[in-house]
Scaffold this motif. Sequence first.
Motif, mmCIF file in Angstrom:
data_model
loop_
_atom_site.group_PDB
_atom_site.id
_atom_site.type_symbol
_atom_site.label_atom_id
_atom_site.label_comp_id
_atom_site.label_asym_id
_atom_site.label_seq_id
_atom_site.Cartn_x
_atom_site.Cartn_y
_atom_site.Cartn_z
ATOM 1 N N LYS A 283 0.728 -0.920 -0.038
ATOM 2 C CA LYS A 283 -0.107 0.349 0.109
ATOM 3 C C LYS A 283 0.869 1.206 0.395
ATOM 4 C CE LYS A 283 -4.204 -2.039 2.035
ATOM 5 N NZ LYS A 283 -5.177 -1.606 3.389
ATOM 6 N N GLU A 284 1.945 1.685 0.902
ATOM 7 C CA GLU A 284 2.848 2.348 0.530
ATOM 8 C C GLU A 284 3.486 2.574 -0.111
ATOM 9 O OE1 GLU A 284 5.335 2.784 4.167
ATOM 10 O OE2 GLU A 284 3.695 1.535 5.076
ATOM 11 N N ILE B 87 1.087 6.364 -7.157
ATOM 12 C CA ILE B 87 0.264 7.341 -7.490
ATOM 13 C C ILE B 87 0.428 8.569 -7.208
ATOM 14 C CG2 ILE B 87 -2.036 8.799 -6.484
ATOM 15 C CD1 ILE B 87 -2.776 4.928 -5.433
ATOM 16 N N ASP B 88 0.904 9.236 -6.080
ATOM 17 C CA ASP B 88 1.243 10.719 -6.347
ATOM 18 C C ASP B 88 2.553 10.808 -7.195
ATOM 19 O OD1 ASP B 88 -0.009 10.868 -4.255
ATOM 20 O OD2 ASP B 88 1.562 10.657 -2.632
ATOM 21 N N LYS B 89 3.705 10.405 -7.957
ATOM 22 C CA LYS B 89 4.422 10.413 -8.590
ATOM 23 C C LYS B 89 3.575 10.938 -9.876
ATOM 24 C CE LYS B 89 8.982 9.388 -9.361
ATOM 25 N NZ LYS B 89 10.222 8.893 -10.067
ATOM 26 N N VAL C 285 4.207 13.737 -11.713
ATOM 27 C CA VAL C 285 4.937 13.598 -13.563
ATOM 28 C C VAL C 285 4.071 14.752 -14.364
ATOM 29 C CG1 VAL C 285 5.435 12.334 -14.908
ATOM 30 C CG2 VAL C 285 6.944 12.332 -12.568
ATOM 31 N N THR C 286 2.798 13.710 -14.057
ATOM 32 C CA THR C 286 1.701 14.564 -15.237
ATOM 33 C C THR C 286 0.768 15.240 -15.108
ATOM 34 O OG1 THR C 286 -0.224 13.261 -13.899
ATOM 35 C CG2 THR C 286 1.280 11.697 -16.240
ATOM 36 N N ARG C 287 1.080 16.742 -13.763
ATOM 37 C CA ARG C 287 0.894 17.432 -13.531
ATOM 38 C C ARG C 287 -0.878 17.418 -13.884
ATOM 39 N NH1 ARG C 287 3.610 19.231 -17.835
ATOM 40 N NH2 ARG C 287 1.887 20.224 -18.045
ATOM 41 N N ALA C 288 -0.918 16.575 -13.452
ATOM 42 C CA ALA C 288 -2.779 15.456 -13.348
ATOM 43 C C ALA C 288 -3.964 15.799 -12.156
ATOM 44 C CB ALA C 288 -2.757 14.418 -14.625
ATOM 45 N N HIS C 289 -4.684 15.618 -12.089
ATOM 46 C CA HIS C 289 -6.265 16.023 -11.104
ATOM 47 C C HIS C 289 -6.033 14.228 -10.715
ATOM 48 C CE1 HIS C 289 -7.267 19.637 -11.397
ATOM 49 N NE2 HIS C 289 -7.374 19.446 -11.886
ATOM 50 N N ASN D 249 -6.127 -1.629 -7.686
ATOM 51 C CA ASN D 249 -5.133 -1.423 -7.896
ATOM 52 C C ASN D 249 -4.902 -0.865 -9.497
ATOM 53 O OD1 ASN D 249 -3.704 -2.290 -6.813
ATOM 54 N ND2 ASN D 249 -2.861 -3.875 -7.108
ATOM 55 N N VAL D 250 -6.031 0.045 -9.729
ATOM 56 C CA VAL D 250 -6.675 1.139 -10.782
ATOM 57 C C VAL D 250 -6.269 2.766 -10.304
ATOM 58 C CG1 VAL D 250 -8.170 1.602 -12.683
ATOM 59 C CG2 VAL D 250 -7.269 -0.631 -12.237
ATOM 60 N N MET D 251 -6.049 3.916 -11.258
ATOM 61 C CA MET D 251 -6.043 4.824 -11.082
ATOM 62 C C MET D 251 -6.956 5.355 -12.042
ATOM 63 S SD MET D 251 -2.442 6.560 -10.566
ATOM 64 C CE MET D 251 -2.837 7.733 -10.329
#
Length: 100
Positions: A57-58, A64-66, A70-74, A81-83
Amino acid sequence: MKKLTNNQKKFLRARGHGLKPVVMVGQHGLSESVVAELALTMTKHELLKIKIRTDDKESKQVMIDKIVDVTRAHLVQVIGNVMVIYRAFDEEPQIILPRK
């Protein structure tokens, strides 16, 4: 970058529901090739579904944060396991978000 409202996130979740994951992040994490693939894919798609293959999880949260950074997305949604992420095109956005 302006924050998405709950209504806009709901709208994007509905749009993203039928999408197939376009990018897969393996257990080796965010390699340079995956970051390059993300950057290229974000030039073609405003709404993107990404599959993250990890049981930890960590490390998943770090990835997810990276990816968001990196993409400068929301970040629209994470289920298992899907975002789903969203970034409007700079010119001529294809997805018109609801105002409120």
